[in-house]
Design a protein around this motif. Structure first.
Motif, mmCIF file in Angstrom:
data_model
loop_
_atom_site.group_PDB
_atom_site.id
_atom_site.type_symbol
_atom_site.label_atom_id
_atom_site.label_comp_id
_atom_site.label_asym_id
_atom_site.label_seq_id
_atom_site.Cartn_x
_atom_site.Cartn_y
_atom_site.Cartn_z
ATOM 1 N N LEU A 235 -2.730 -4.232 -3.566
ATOM 2 C CA LEU A 235 -2.838 -2.769 -3.629
ATOM 3 C C LEU A 235 -2.524 -2.232 -5.026
ATOM 4 N N LEU A 236 -1.441 -2.702 -5.615
ATOM 5 C CA LEU A 236 -1.077 -2.206 -6.942
ATOM 6 C C LEU A 236 -2.029 -2.709 -8.019
ATOM 7 N N GLY A 237 -2.554 -3.914 -7.849
ATOM 8 C CA GLY A 237 -3.578 -4.407 -8.769
ATOM 9 C C GLY A 237 -4.829 -3.551 -8.692
ATOM 10 N N GLY A 238 -5.236 -3.198 -7.480
ATOM 11 C CA GLY A 238 -6.396 -2.336 -7.299
ATOM 12 C C GLY A 238 -6.189 -0.958 -7.885
ATOM 13 N N LEU A 239 -5.023 -0.395 -7.660
ATOM 14 C CA LEU A 239 -4.707 0.925 -8.213
ATOM 15 C C LEU A 239 -4.689 0.887 -9.736
ATOM 16 N N SER A 240 -4.066 -0.127 -10.288
ATOM 17 C CA SER A 240 -4.010 -0.261 -11.743
ATOM 18 C C SER A 240 -5.401 -0.465 -12.327
ATOM 19 N N GLY A 241 -6.193 -1.310 -11.688
ATOM 20 C CA GLY A 241 -7.551 -1.553 -12.152
ATOM 21 C C GLY A 241 -8.401 -0.294 -12.119
ATOM 22 N N ALA A 242 -8.265 0.484 -11.059
ATOM 23 C CA ALA A 242 -9.023 1.736 -10.957
ATOM 24 C C ALA A 242 -8.599 2.714 -12.042
ATOM 25 N N ALA A 243 -7.301 2.822 -12.285
ATOM 26 C CA ALA A 243 -6.806 3.748 -13.307
ATOM 27 C C ALA A 243 -7.282 3.347 -14.703
ATOM 28 N N ILE A 244 -7.215 2.073 -14.998
ATOM 29 C CA ILE A 244 -7.656 1.606 -16.319
ATOM 30 C C ILE A 244 -9.165 1.788 -16.472
ATOM 31 N N ALA A 245 -9.913 1.507 -15.401
ATOM 32 C CA ALA A 245 -11.363 1.683 -15.458
ATOM 33 C C ALA A 245 -11.726 3.154 -15.683
ATOM 34 N N LEU A 246 -11.091 4.052 -14.970
ATOM 35 C CA LEU A 246 -11.357 5.485 -15.144
ATOM 36 C C LEU A 246 -11.007 5.948 -16.551
ATOM 37 N N ALA A 247 -9.901 5.451 -17.068
ATOM 38 C CA ALA A 247 -9.492 5.829 -18.426
ATOM 39 C C ALA A 247 -10.511 5.349 -19.452
ATOM 40 N N GLY A 248 -11.209 4.267 -19.142
ATOM 41 C CA GLY A 248 -12.225 3.735 -20.044
ATOM 42 C C GLY A 248 -13.622 4.239 -19.733
ATOM 43 N N GLY A 249 -13.737 5.209 -18.822
ATOM 44 C CA GLY A 249 -15.037 5.773 -18.481
ATOM 45 C C GLY A 249 -15.899 4.858 -17.625
ATOM 46 N N GLN A 250 -15.277 3.962 -16.881
ATOM 47 C CA GLN A 250 -16.011 3.019 -16.036
ATOM 48 C C GLN A 250 -15.807 3.367 -14.562
ATOM 49 N N SER A 251 -16.454 2.610 -13.698
ATOM 50 C CA SER A 251 -16.385 2.823 -12.260
ATOM 51 C C SER A 251 -14.994 2.482 -11.723
ATOM 52 N N ALA A 252 -14.414 3.427 -10.982
ATOM 53 C CA ALA A 252 -13.108 3.181 -10.372
ATOM 54 C C ALA A 252 -13.195 2.085 -9.320
ATOM 55 N N ALA A 253 -14.305 2.024 -8.590
ATOM 56 C CA ALA A 253 -14.458 1.016 -7.539
ATOM 57 C C ALA A 253 -14.487 -0.397 -8.135
ATOM 58 N N VAL A 254 -15.229 -0.555 -9.208
ATOM 59 C CA VAL A 254 -15.290 -1.872 -9.862
ATOM 60 C C VAL A 254 -13.904 -2.239 -10.411
ATOM 61 N N GLY A 255 -13.245 -1.277 -11.044
ATOM 62 C CA GLY A 255 -11.909 -1.522 -11.568
ATOM 63 C C GLY A 255 -10.930 -1.889 -10.475
ATOM 64 N N ALA A 256 -11.021 -1.205 -9.332
ATOM 65 C CA ALA A 256 -10.129 -1.498 -8.207
ATOM 66 C C ALA A 256 -10.368 -2.904 -7.676
ATOM 67 N N CYS A 257 -11.623 -3.282 -7.546
ATOM 68 C CA CYS A 257 -11.942 -4.629 -7.063
ATOM 69 C C CYS A 257 -11.434 -5.701 -8.025
ATOM 70 N N LEU A 258 -11.694 -5.497 -9.307
ATOM 71 C CA LEU A 258 -11.226 -6.471 -10.295
ATOM 72 C C LEU A 258 -9.698 -6.533 -10.336
#
Length: 90
Positions: free
Chosen positions: A18-41
């Motif tokens: 859960l925290l990996g997904g949340l962190s990935g989504a936040a970093i992806a959004l900050a970089g202008g990328q898809s939150a879903a892809v960031g959450a999955c990664l």
């Protein structure tokens, strides 16, 4: 700590996912990328980190014949350095 459950047991593993997904989504959004892809990664990173980290730590303690706390502190330092590197470079 001896009373702390292993990171591979369900409560710890679920928290890492859960925290990996949340962190990935936040970093992806900050970089202008898809939150879903960031959450999955991030979730996959949480799983891989927990399982591989457990194996590496266990094997290092056995191979080096040092107390677990020594490897635990080194592991924490590597995690902190990796996190700082990630958020300052990407």
């Amino acid at each position: 700590m001896p009373s702390t459950p292993a990171r591979t047991k369900p409560p710890g593993l679920i928290a890492r996912i859960l925290l990996g997904g949340l962190s990935g989504a936040a970093i992806a959004l900050a970089g202008g990328q898809s939150a879903a892809v960031g959450a999955c990664l991030g979730a996959v990173g949480g799983i891989v980190g927990a399982l591989v980290g457990y194996q590496v730590r266990t094997r290092l303690v056995q191979a080096l014949k040092v107390p677990d706390i020594v490897i635990a502190v080194l592991e924490d330092l590597v995690a902190i350095a990796g996190g700082l590197f990630s958020v300052t470079r990407f």
